[in-house]
Design an enzyme around this catalytic site. Structure first.
Site, PDB file in Angstrom:
ATOM      1  N   PRO A 248      -3.156 -11.387  10.905  1.00 40.29           N
ATOM      2  CG  PRO A 248      -1.355 -11.756  12.320  1.00 40.29           C
ATOM      3  CD  PRO A 248      -2.212 -11.929  10.874  1.00 40.29           C
TER       4      PRO A 248
ATOM      5  CE  LYS B 278     -10.341   1.953  12.000  1.00 40.58           C
ATOM      6  NZ  LYS B 278      -9.636   2.144  10.906  1.00 40.58           N
TER       7      LYS B 278
ATOM      8  CG  ASN C 163      -0.268  -0.094   2.367  1.00 44.68           C
ATOM      9  OD1 ASN C 163       0.544   0.769   2.669  1.00 44.68           O
ATOM     10  ND2 ASN C 163      -0.617  -1.014   3.170  1.00 44.68           N
TER      11      ASN C 163
HETATM   12  O1  C5P Z   1      -8.298  -1.736  11.365  1.00 42.78           O
HETATM   13  P1  C5P Z   1      -7.309  -0.600  10.779  1.00 42.78           P
HETATM   14  O2  C5P Z   1      -6.367  -1.212  10.000  1.00 42.78           O
HETATM   15  O3  C5P Z   1      -7.990   0.565  10.068  1.00 42.78           O
HETATM   16  O4  C5P Z   1      -6.617  -0.048  12.226  1.00 42.78           O
HETATM   17  C1  C5P Z   1      -5.604   0.675  12.099  1.00 42.78           C
HETATM   18  C2  C5P Z   1      -4.709   0.528  13.150  1.00 42.78           C
HETATM   19  O5  C5P Z   1      -4.461  -0.924  13.687  1.00 42.78           O
HETATM   20  C3  C5P Z   1      -3.350   1.070  13.045  1.00 42.78           C
HETATM   21  O6  C5P Z   1      -2.761   1.336  14.345  1.00 42.78           O
HETATM   22  C4  C5P Z   1      -2.529  -0.207  12.396  1.00 42.78           C
HETATM   23  O7  C5P Z   1      -0.958   0.065  12.753  1.00 42.78           O
HETATM   24  C5  C5P Z   1      -3.277  -1.175  13.232  1.00 42.78           C
HETATM   25  N1  C5P Z   1      -3.335  -2.472  12.705  1.00 42.78           N
HETATM   26  C6  C5P Z   1      -2.320  -3.538  13.110  1.00 42.78           C
HETATM   27  N2  C5P Z   1      -2.524  -4.797  12.526  1.00 42.78           N
HETATM   28  C7  C5P Z   1      -3.471  -4.892  11.192  1.00 42.78           C
HETATM   29  C8  C5P Z   1      -4.242  -3.965  11.085  1.00 42.78           C
HETATM   30  C9  C5P Z   1      -4.154  -2.513  11.409  1.00 42.78           C
HETATM   31  O8  C5P Z   1      -1.743  -3.367  13.946  1.00 42.78           O
HETATM   32  N3  C5P Z   1      -3.447  -6.112  11.035  1.00 42.78           N
END
Ligand code: C5P
Length: 409
Positions: free
Chosen positions: A309, A345, A212
């Site tokens: 995860p 969130k 990404n």
């Molecule tokens: O669920 P989302 O990806 O939007 O959440 C973002 C937050 O969760 C960020 O702090 C990101 O670093 C963390 N994250 C994580 N592991 C994942 C997905 C997101 O630590 N698999």
């Protein structure tokens, strides 16, 4: 301009590395500092006061008998005006002089006369490797550290004498970063901060993958800011093209699962976990061992996906995070409705602090705007450099740790 309004006395002692002090002087000025150069007699053998005067825009001081000062006390006046005294290069002889508290020439006299509680003294040593490792030098260094100076360390590599080893002066940019760090509030001294940063890369086959747009800049700025605040910092980083911030231990990973494993291994020793990484939600379940070829039929390969995860949620679920021993901070990159998404969130991830930002407006940029969402409410940090915002975030983490307000609630 991280040194705006700062007045730095830059002391040069005798060593070939004096040529790097010219570049260092320019770097300090570029960051907004004013620089007053003081040189020992030996330093003047390596680089002229003319060069240093031209660069700093101020006459250089070389003698304690300088009658340009009305009271004829340059050692007092220079030390009182300074926000910091920086010795670069600092020779073995000068370290010995500092250790003894000598006062028979201007620079050592000025160091002795510095108001120690207010004016930090930083040393960037420079010498041959044998001189550096000699017990006398190491003993003297211990003494000057015990007396309140900060030793910035030395570089490793080729030396002017033709030998290779420890003892080179740090590069001007490294010294500059240490100077900036030394002037920040040590709000996380004694703490261990764990940061994830950058994107992850999920392989499709040995030559292709899914990733990404994260540049890693925000996470690297957070790691740097935490280090500046005195923390020991571990940075678990996905593939980015940024150098590790100075003094930060970087663990390089590629996939989300590697990042998960590395982070969970480090988390038990951390006081703060800041998850800035843009982790792929999915990985390719049927990644090919060899490069996938077109077969001419026009059919696209059928990729299957498996959920990765959630690193942040897993750390936030740990006993230490739940008990308040580990402060977990999440990031949310949204494209709309920042506040509502960030609030939701925070609760979903079970973290005390969630930092919202608008993804498309920040990807790859050097600046950003943040929304800090906690149980206590919402704080908006207006657009600024990522480093400036990271420093404010770090200060917020420090005050949450100090106030014991680190429950997800
Ligand atoms: O669920 P989302 O990806 O939007 O959440 C973002 C937050 O969760 C960020 O702090 C990101 O670093 C963390 N994250 C994580 N592991 C994942 C997905 C997101 O630590 N698999």
């Amino acid at each position: 301009m991280d040194l705006r309004d700062k007045h730095i006395v830059l002391g040069l002692t005798g060593g070939v590395a004096c040529y790097k002090a010219a570049e260092l002087c320019r770097g300090l000025l570029k960051e907004g500092a004013t620089v007053q150069v003081v040189m020992t007699e030996a330093a003047c053998r390596f680089i002229t006061p003319v060069t240093m005067q031209a660069l700093s825009g101020r006459p250089v001081f070389t003698s304690q008998w300088d009658d340009r000062e009305a009271n004829n006390m340059p050692h007092i006046n220079l030390a009182r005006e300074a926000d910091m005294i920086l010795l670069a290069p600092c020779s073995a002889d000068f370290i010995a002089r500092l250790a003894q508290g000598r006062a028979d020439e201007l620079l050592s006299l000025m160091c002795l006369a510095r108001p120690a509680a207010r004016v930090p003294l930083l040393l960037a040593p420079a010498m041959n490797r044998e001189m550096w490792s000699h017990p006398a030098t190491q003993r003297n260094l211990q003494q000057v550290v015990a007396d309140g100076a900060t030793v910035l360390g030395v570089g490793h590599g080729d030396q002017a004498c033709g030998e290779t080893g420890d003892g080179r002066m740090l590069e001007p940019d490294e010294i500059l970063q240490d100077v900036i760090a030394a002037l920040q509030a040590p709000s996380l001294r004694g703490r261990h901060v764990l940061v994830t940063a950058g994107p992850t890369y999920e392989a499709i086959d040995p030559v292709r993958g899914i990733t990404n747009l994260s540049s890693g800049k925000m996470g690297y700025a957070v790691a740097r800011a935490a280090r500046e605040a005195g923390a020991r910092v571990t940075l678990v980083s996905g593939p980015v093209s940024l150098p590790a911030p100075r003094g930060v231990a970087r663990i390089s990973v590629r996939s989300a699962r590697e990042m998960h494993q590395a982070t969970l291994a480090e988390a038990p020793a951390a006081d703060v976990f800041i998850a800035t990484a843009a982790v792929a939600d999915w990985r390719v379940a049927n990644a090919a061992q060899q490069k996938i070829k077109k077969d001419g039929s026009g059919a696209a390969p059928a990729l299957q996906f498996e959920e990765n995860p959630d690193i942040l949620a897993d750390v936030a679920r740990s006993d230490r995070a739940r008990s308040g021993a580990l402060l977990c901070v999440g990031f949310a990159a949204e494209s709309e409705d920042l506040l509502a998404n960030a609030q939701a969130k925070r609760l979903r991830k079970g973290v005390p602090l969630l930092v919202g930002n608008l993804g498309p407006a920040t990807f790859g940029q050097d600046d950003n705007a943040l929304l800090l969402v906690s149980e206590q409410g919402v704080e908006e940090l207006a657009r600024d450099s990522k480093l400036a915002l990271a420093r404010r975030l770090v200060a917020r983490c420090a005050s949450m740790l100090d106030g014991g307000r680190i429950h997800a609630g």
